[in-house]
Design an enzyme around this catalytic site. Structure first.
Site, PDB file in Angstrom:
ATOM      1  N   TYR A  79      34.947 -84.523 -20.855  1.00 40.38           N
ATOM      2  CA  TYR A  79      33.567 -84.051 -20.721  1.00 40.38           C
ATOM      3  C   TYR A  79      33.275 -82.973 -21.764  1.00 40.38           C
ATOM      4  O   TYR A  79      32.325 -83.078 -22.545  1.00 40.38           O
ATOM      5  CB  TYR A  79      33.319 -83.519 -19.300  1.00 40.38           C
ATOM      6  CG  TYR A  79      32.000 -82.805 -19.172  1.00 40.38           C
ATOM      7  CD1 TYR A  79      30.808 -83.436 -19.508  1.00 40.38           C
ATOM      8  CD2 TYR A  79      31.938 -81.473 -18.733  1.00 40.38           C
ATOM      9  CE1 TYR A  79      29.592 -82.772 -19.412  1.00 40.38           C
ATOM     10  CE2 TYR A  79      30.729 -80.809 -18.639  1.00 40.38           C
ATOM     11  CZ  TYR A  79      29.564 -81.464 -18.980  1.00 40.38           C
ATOM     12  OH  TYR A  79      28.368 -80.803 -18.892  1.00 40.38           O
ATOM     13  N   ASN A 106      17.938 -93.299 -16.189  1.00 41.47           N
ATOM     14  CA  ASN A 106      18.421 -94.609 -15.719  1.00 41.47           C
ATOM     15  C   ASN A 106      18.679 -94.598 -14.208  1.00 41.47           C
ATOM     16  O   ASN A 106      19.110 -95.609 -13.647  1.00 41.47           O
ATOM     17  CB  ASN A 106      19.680 -95.045 -16.482  1.00 41.47           C
ATOM     18  CG  ASN A 106      20.867 -94.131 -16.215  1.00 41.47           C
ATOM     19  OD1 ASN A 106      20.771 -93.179 -15.440  1.00 41.47           O
ATOM     20  ND2 ASN A 106      21.990 -94.430 -16.835  1.00 41.47           N
ATOM     21  N   GLY A 159      42.799 -78.620 -14.381  1.00 44.31           N
ATOM     22  CA  GLY A 159      41.781 -78.426 -15.421  1.00 44.31           C
ATOM     23  C   GLY A 159      40.882 -77.222 -15.218  1.00 44.31           C
ATOM     24  O   GLY A 159      40.028 -76.951 -16.063  1.00 44.31           O
ATOM     25  N   ASN A 218      27.933 -71.885 -14.837  1.00 51.38           N
ATOM     26  CA  ASN A 218      27.793 -72.607 -13.556  1.00 51.38           C
ATOM     27  C   ASN A 218      26.353 -72.557 -13.041  1.00 51.38           C
ATOM     28  O   ASN A 218      25.903 -71.520 -12.549  1.00 51.38           O
ATOM     29  CB  ASN A 218      28.775 -72.042 -12.534  1.00 51.38           C
ATOM     30  CG  ASN A 218      30.198 -72.446 -12.862  1.00 51.38           C
ATOM     31  OD1 ASN A 218      30.716 -72.092 -13.919  1.00 51.38           O
ATOM     32  ND2 ASN A 218      30.809 -73.224 -12.001  1.00 51.38           N
ATOM     33  N   ASN A 275      26.834 -87.708 -18.231  1.00 55.34           N
ATOM     34  CA  ASN A 275      27.775 -87.573 -17.120  1.00 55.34           C
ATOM     35  C   ASN A 275      28.406 -86.193 -17.284  1.00 55.34           C
ATOM     36  O   ASN A 275      28.693 -85.775 -18.411  1.00 55.34           O
ATOM     37  CB  ASN A 275      28.836 -88.674 -17.167  1.00 55.34           C
ATOM     38  CG  ASN A 275      28.236 -90.039 -16.874  1.00 55.34           C
ATOM     39  OD1 ASN A 275      28.148 -90.898 -17.739  1.00 55.34           O
ATOM     40  ND2 ASN A 275      27.792 -90.233 -15.635  1.00 55.34           N
ATOM     41  N   LYS A 332      30.790 -83.190 -25.262  1.00 55.94           N
ATOM     42  CA  LYS A 332      29.683 -82.276 -25.585  1.00 55.94           C
ATOM     43  C   LYS A 332      29.907 -81.606 -26.939  1.00 55.94           C
ATOM     44  O   LYS A 332      28.963 -81.386 -27.702  1.00 55.94           O
ATOM     45  CB  LYS A 332      29.538 -81.236 -24.468  1.00 55.94           C
ATOM     46  CG  LYS A 332      28.973 -81.809 -23.178  1.00 55.94           C
ATOM     47  CD  LYS A 332      27.504 -82.165 -23.346  1.00 55.94           C
ATOM     48  CE  LYS A 332      26.900 -82.785 -22.111  1.00 55.94           C
ATOM     49  NZ  LYS A 332      25.455 -82.980 -22.214  1.00 55.94           N
TER      50      LYS A 332
HETATM   51  N1  UDP Z   1      35.945 -74.977  -5.978  1.00 55.32           N
HETATM   52  C1  UDP Z   1      36.650 -74.803  -4.783  1.00 55.32           C
HETATM   53  N2  UDP Z   1      36.426 -75.697  -3.773  1.00 55.32           N
HETATM   54  C2  UDP Z   1      35.567 -76.745  -3.887  1.00 55.32           C
HETATM   55  C3  UDP Z   1      34.850 -76.914  -5.117  1.00 55.32           C
HETATM   56  C4  UDP Z   1      35.074 -76.004  -6.136  1.00 55.32           C
HETATM   57  O1  UDP Z   1      37.441 -73.880  -4.626  1.00 55.32           O
HETATM   58  O2  UDP Z   1      35.449 -77.529  -2.941  1.00 55.32           O
HETATM   59  C5  UDP Z   1      36.178 -74.012  -7.073  1.00 55.32           C
HETATM   60  C6  UDP Z   1      36.632 -74.661  -8.365  1.00 55.32           C
HETATM   61  O3  UDP Z   1      38.039 -74.768  -8.372  1.00 55.32           O
HETATM   62  C7  UDP Z   1      36.112 -73.671  -9.408  1.00 55.32           C
HETATM   63  C8  UDP Z   1      34.839 -73.091  -8.756  1.00 55.32           C
HETATM   64  O4  UDP Z   1      34.934 -73.413  -7.369  1.00 55.32           O
HETATM   65  O5  UDP Z   1      37.016 -72.609  -9.555  1.00 55.32           O
HETATM   66  C9  UDP Z   1      33.570 -73.696  -9.313  1.00 55.32           C
HETATM   67  O6  UDP Z   1      33.720 -75.104  -9.303  1.00 55.32           O
HETATM   68  P1  UDP Z   1      32.524 -76.100  -9.585  1.00 55.32           P
HETATM   69  O7  UDP Z   1      33.038 -77.493  -9.420  1.00 55.32           O
HETATM   70  O8  UDP Z   1      31.359 -75.694  -8.753  1.00 55.32           O
HETATM   71  O9  UDP Z   1      32.117 -75.818 -11.093  1.00 55.32           O
HETATM   72  P2  UDP Z   1      32.983 -75.855 -12.464  1.00 55.32           P
HETATM   73  O10 UDP Z   1      33.408 -74.428 -12.691  1.00 55.32           O
HETATM   74  O11 UDP Z   1      34.115 -76.811 -12.289  1.00 55.32           O
HETATM   75  O12 UDP Z   1      32.001 -76.311 -13.463  1.00 55.32           O
END
Ligand code: UDP
Length: 333
Positions: free
Chosen positions: A140, A31, A283, A169, A75, A144
């Site tokens: 989220y 979309n 979270g 990740n 999302n 899933k």
């Molecule tokens: N993180 C951070 N600074 C940022 C973005 C992410 O320190 O600007 C940390 C975040 O708290 C997590 C890790 O990097 O511990 C990976 O975050 P991301 O959002 O990439 O993936 P997630 O694990 O949430 O799916």
């Protein structure tokens, strides 16, 4: 023909490219809410359709002989899901129900879809196994997990076989440097870190320095997008061999702290990348590391690009060549 839902997104566009390179015929439905038309491989047949639109999705199935589905449309931001839960259940859960209705109608019996490590919540043990407890801490993750449950019952009743892939990740980009990660609002660590050497950000904020880890920052398991897609292709082959539905973790099996990722990015880019230490992001579990033994045993999947130097190096190649993502003009977000 393989139908790729969400084929214009970061992960979906990599799947489409790899499938086409292996001689598969691919149809893309997206979309374009977060995806980019420019990310879709030119040899794929493209439909600008929302999976929640039953009539339009039905037409896609009517017009094409679809053998199997790979479903990336969702999302996927933990933080946003907490503030917009209905959006997440609508797109992810209602979207999946709509899709299943149509798959049932057209007797399409094979689907590989994206799940997430977020189904586990705060893990009680690492590495995390597929049998570990699932207590999602965000809408989220919950959406899933609901999808997995819906697919399980649809399999029992209607014989629709699925493979659910719980991503850790995902990062990196196709080695060609032609496609990569390009989100309107970026929240992921690696692309955000790389915005500093690109001159788009002065520093990277580190969320939390008091976690019970070696340097106090969160530990994650980073998997290269190319390896991740390889697992999808193997999962499809698995279903083509008439195996039962399964759930697999996909990670490299190694954990890296936020500080370690920043340090590798400094080496890869040759830029100092200043940091600003900040509060924890709500979270975020402290450590997420996958056991991908099951995928290794049943799918014969072994990630090939699991050094974070390669993952960050390939991401850098993409971002450096496309500092504004798929936008040709200036004004990166
Ligand atoms: N993180 C951070 N600074 C940022 C973005 C992410 O320190 O600007 C940390 C975040 O708290 C997590 C890790 O990097 O511990 C990976 O975050 P991301 O959002 O990439 O993936 P997630 O694990 O949430 O799916």
């Amino acid at each position: 023909m393989i139908l790729v839902l969400g084929g214009a997104g970061y992960i979906g566009s990599h799947a489409v490219k790899m499938l086409i390179e292996r001689g598969e015929s691919v149809i893309v439905v997206d979309n374009l809410e977060t995806g980019h038309a420019a990310a879709v491989h030119p040899n794929a047949k493209f439909y600008n359709v929302d999976i929640r639109n039953e009539e339009e999705l039905d037409e896609v199935f009517m017009e094409n002989r679809i053998e199997s589905v790979i479903h990336f449309s969702a999302n996927s931001l933990v933080g946003e899901s907490v503030s917009e839960p209905i959006k997440y259940f609508d797109n992810n859960v209602f979207g999946a129900i709509n899709l299943l209705k149509i798959m049932r109608k057209y007797e399409v019996k094979k689907i590989v879809f994206s799940s997430t490590a977020a189904v586990y919540g705060e893990p009680k043990q690492v590495p995390i196994l597929e049998t570990s407890e699932t207590v999602p801490t965000s809408p989220y993750g919950a959406s899933k997990l609901m999808m997995e449950q819906i697919f399980k019952w649809a399999d029992l009743a209607h014989g629709i076989k699925f493979v659910s892939l719980r991503y850790f990740n995902v990062a990196g980009a196709d080695a060609s440097g032609e496609i990569g990660e390009a989100h309107g609002v970026e929240t992921h660590l690696i692309p955000l870190v790389l915005q500093v050497p690109l001159g788009q950000r002065e520093f990277i904020t580190v969320f939390g320095t008091d976690y019970p880890t070696k340097d106090g920052t969160c530990i994650r398991d980073y998997v290269h997008v190319t390896d991740l897609i390889e697992a999808h292709i193997k999962a499809l082959e698995y279903l083509r061999l008439d195996h039962n539905s399964e759930i697999f973790n996909l990670g490299s099996g190694d954990g890296f702290s936020v500080m370690e990722i920043i340090e590798v990015a400094r080496k890869v880019t040759g830029h100092p990348i200043p940091v600003k230490l900040s509060e924890r992001r709500p979270g975020d579990p402290s450590v997420l590391i996958a056991s991908s033994e099951k995928a290794h045993k049943l799918l014969n999947w072994t990630p090939q690009k699991n050094s974070v130097e390669t993952i960050i190096g390939d991401a850098w190649k993409w971002h450096n060549a496309h500092p504004n993502g798929y936008k040709s003009n200036k004004g990166a977000e």
